[in-house]
Design a protein around this motif. Structure first.
Motif, PDB file in Angstrom:
ATOM      1  N   ASP A 248       0.810  -1.201   0.000  1.00 20.05           N
ATOM      2  CA  ASP A 248       0.000   0.000   0.000  1.00 20.05           C
ATOM      3  C   ASP A 248       0.852   1.265   0.000  1.00 20.05           C
ATOM      4  N   TYR A 249       1.998   1.231   0.621  1.00 16.31           N
ATOM      5  CA  TYR A 249       2.797   2.446   0.784  1.00 16.31           C
ATOM      6  C   TYR A 249       3.170   3.058  -0.562  1.00 16.31           C
ATOM      7  N   TYR A 250       3.519   2.231  -1.532  1.00 13.20           N
ATOM      8  CA  TYR A 250       3.908   2.732  -2.846  1.00 13.20           C
ATOM      9  C   TYR A 250       2.775   2.662  -3.858  1.00 13.20           C
ATOM     10  N   LYS A 251       1.559   2.392  -3.391  1.00 15.09           N
ATOM     11  CA  LYS A 251       0.371   2.360  -4.246  1.00 15.09           C
ATOM     12  C   LYS A 251       0.543   1.413  -5.429  1.00 15.09           C
ATOM     13  N   MET A 252       0.980   0.209  -5.131  1.00 14.71           N
ATOM     14  CA  MET A 252       1.126  -0.800  -6.170  1.00 14.71           C
ATOM     15  C   MET A 252       0.644  -2.134  -5.632  1.00 14.71           C
ATOM     16  N   LYS A 253       0.383  -3.052  -6.529  1.00 12.90           N
ATOM     17  CA  LYS A 253      -0.085  -4.375  -6.125  1.00 12.90           C
ATOM     18  C   LYS A 253       1.094  -5.191  -5.606  1.00 12.90           C
ATOM     19  N   VAL A 254       0.838  -5.967  -4.579  1.00 16.12           N
ATOM     20  CA  VAL A 254       1.878  -6.808  -3.994  1.00 16.12           C
ATOM     21  C   VAL A 254       2.439  -7.758  -5.055  1.00 16.12           C
ATOM     22  N   ALA A 255       1.578  -8.249  -5.935  1.00 20.61           N
ATOM     23  CA  ALA A 255       2.024  -9.180  -6.976  1.00 20.61           C
ATOM     24  C   ALA A 255       3.110  -8.563  -7.854  1.00 20.61           C
ATOM     25  N   GLU A 256       3.087  -7.244  -8.017  1.00 19.32           N
ATOM     26  CA  GLU A 256       4.103  -6.577  -8.841  1.00 19.32           C
ATOM     27  C   GLU A 256       5.498  -6.675  -8.213  1.00 19.32           C
ATOM     28  N   LEU A 257       5.561  -6.759  -6.884  1.00 19.15           N
ATOM     29  CA  LEU A 257       6.858  -6.907  -6.221  1.00 19.15           C
ATOM     30  C   LEU A 257       7.517  -8.233  -6.591  1.00 19.15           C
ATOM     31  N   PHE A 258       6.707  -9.224  -6.904  1.00 12.33           N
ATOM     32  CA  PHE A 258       7.211 -10.558  -7.200  1.00 12.33           C
ATOM     33  C   PHE A 258       7.288 -10.841  -8.693  1.00 12.33           C
ATOM     34  N   SER A 259       6.841  -9.877  -9.500  1.00 12.66           N
ATOM     35  CA  SER A 259       6.842 -10.074 -10.946  1.00 12.66           C
ATOM     36  C   SER A 259       8.258  -9.947 -11.510  1.00 12.66           C
ATOM     37  N   LYS A 260       8.389 -10.266 -12.767  1.00 18.56           N
ATOM     38  CA  LYS A 260       9.687 -10.165 -13.446  1.00 18.56           C
ATOM     39  C   LYS A 260       9.927  -8.776 -14.025  1.00 18.56           C
ATOM     40  N   LYS A 261       8.947  -7.886 -13.921  1.00 17.50           N
ATOM     41  CA  LYS A 261       9.080  -6.532 -14.475  1.00 17.50           C
ATOM     42  C   LYS A 261      10.236  -5.793 -13.800  1.00 17.50           C
ATOM     43  N   ARG A 262      10.953  -4.991 -14.602  1.00 23.09           N
ATOM     44  CA  ARG A 262      12.111  -4.287 -14.068  1.00 23.09           C
ATOM     45  C   ARG A 262      12.021  -2.777 -14.253  1.00 23.09           C
ATOM     46  N   THR A 263      10.825  -2.249 -14.491  1.00 27.58           N
ATOM     47  CA  THR A 263      10.685  -0.797 -14.619  1.00 27.58           C
ATOM     48  C   THR A 263      11.004  -0.151 -13.280  1.00 27.58           C
ATOM     49  N   ARG A 264      11.467   1.077 -13.313  1.00 29.00           N
ATOM     50  CA  ARG A 264      11.859   1.767 -12.083  1.00 29.00           C
ATOM     51  C   ARG A 264      10.704   1.860 -11.088  1.00 29.00           C
ATOM     52  N   ALA A 265       9.498   2.066 -11.622  1.00 29.56           N
ATOM     53  CA  ALA A 265       8.324   2.200 -10.747  1.00 29.56           C
ATOM     54  C   ALA A 265       8.066   0.932  -9.937  1.00 29.56           C
ATOM     55  N   ILE A 266       8.535  -0.198 -10.439  1.00 33.78           N
ATOM     56  CA  ILE A 266       8.376  -1.460  -9.719  1.00 33.78           C
ATOM     57  C   ILE A 266       9.684  -1.886  -9.053  1.00 33.78           C
ATOM     58  N   ALA A 267      10.792  -1.694  -9.746  1.00 33.79           N
ATOM     59  CA  ALA A 267      12.088  -2.164  -9.232  1.00 33.79           C
ATOM     60  C   ALA A 267      12.494  -1.446  -7.949  1.00 33.79           C
ATOM     61  N   ARG A 268      12.297  -0.137  -7.875  1.00 37.53           N
ATOM     62  CA  ARG A 268      12.719   0.595  -6.670  1.00 37.53           C
ATOM     63  C   ARG A 268      11.942   0.163  -5.433  1.00 37.53           C
ATOM     64  N   PRO A 269      10.598   0.094  -5.492  1.00 35.24           N
ATOM     65  CA  PRO A 269       9.875  -0.425  -4.317  1.00 35.24           C
ATOM     66  C   PRO A 269      10.277  -1.860  -3.971  1.00 35.24           C
ATOM     67  N   ARG A 270      10.575  -2.671  -4.986  1.00 29.29           N
ATOM     68  CA  ARG A 270      11.034  -4.038  -4.729  1.00 29.29           C
ATOM     69  C   ARG A 270      12.370  -4.013  -3.999  1.00 29.29           C
ATOM     70  N   GLN A 271      13.276  -3.134  -4.421  1.00 32.95           N
ATOM     71  CA  GLN A 271      14.563  -3.010  -3.736  1.00 32.95           C
ATOM     72  C   GLN A 271      14.369  -2.552  -2.297  1.00 32.95           C
ATOM     73  N   VAL A 272      13.455  -1.625  -2.094  1.00 28.80           N
ATOM     74  CA  VAL A 272      13.155  -1.160  -0.738  1.00 28.80           C
ATOM     75  C   VAL A 272      12.618  -2.317   0.099  1.00 28.80           C
ATOM     76  N   ALA A 273      11.733  -3.107  -0.472  1.00 31.77           N
ATOM     77  CA  ALA A 273      11.169  -4.240   0.254  1.00 31.77           C
ATOM     78  C   ALA A 273      12.248  -5.261   0.605  1.00 31.77           C
ATOM     79  N   MET A 274      13.163  -5.512  -0.323  1.00 36.98           N
ATOM     80  CA  MET A 274      14.270  -6.436  -0.044  1.00 36.98           C
ATOM     81  C   MET A 274      15.166  -5.873   1.056  1.00 36.98           C
ATOM     82  N   TRP A 275      15.453  -4.575   0.984  1.00 36.10           N
ATOM     83  CA  TRP A 275      16.271  -3.915   2.004  1.00 36.10           C
ATOM     84  C   TRP A 275      15.596  -4.048   3.373  1.00 36.10           C
ATOM     85  N   LEU A 276      14.292  -3.797   3.383  1.00 41.87           N
ATOM     86  CA  LEU A 276      13.546  -3.868   4.642  1.00 41.87           C
ATOM     87  C   LEU A 276      13.571  -5.285   5.203  1.00 41.87           C
ATOM     88  N   CYS A 277      13.412  -6.274   4.344  1.00 40.39           N
ATOM     89  CA  CYS A 277      13.482  -7.675   4.798  1.00 40.39           C
ATOM     90  C   CYS A 277      14.841  -7.972   5.421  1.00 40.39           C
TER      91      CYS A 277
END
Length: 109
Positions: free
Chosen positions: A1-30
């Motif tokens: 919810d924080y980045y206004k995106m679907k959770v499934a997008e964090l696990f997708s293969k997409k590498r656009t900045r709009a998805i990759a940066r929140p994914r990197q943040v999530a990995m960092w947080l983990c």
């Protein structure tokens, strides 16, 4: 919810900045708030390699020193995780200078 995106997008293969940066943040947080290894975190994010997680952690560590907004986001996300992980019936939780969660004050929510 924080980045206004679907959770499934964090696990997708997409590498656009709009998805990759929140994914990197999530990995960092983990990595910051759990004891999971790089391979375990990579597996949790759609079977990514452990080197992808290492890259994400290093990238976010470097960017947070330069970007105040990102650093603020990381602080807020850590707070939200702590509140979710350690619900204390309305107590406000802050981080000590060493990064440990401490009860700051009591407040009705």
């Amino acid at each position: 919810d924080y980045y206004k995106m679907k959770v499934a997008e964090l696990f997708s293969k997409k590498r656009t900045r709009a998805i990759a940066r929140p994914r990197q943040v999530a990995m960092w947080l983990c990595r910051e708030v759990t004891s999971h290894s790089f391979p375990e975190i990579g597996d949790a994010f759609g079977g990514r390699d452990h080197t992808t997680v290492i890259h994400a952690v290093k990238t976010i560590d470097a960017l947070r020193l330069k970007e105040n907004e990102l650093n603020h986001d990381l602080h807020v996300l850590r707070q939200l995780w702590i509140i979710w992980k350690y619900p204390l019936c309305g107590k406000i939780i802050r981080f000590s200078p060493t990064g440990n969660p401490v009860v700051f004050a009591d407040r009705k929510i």
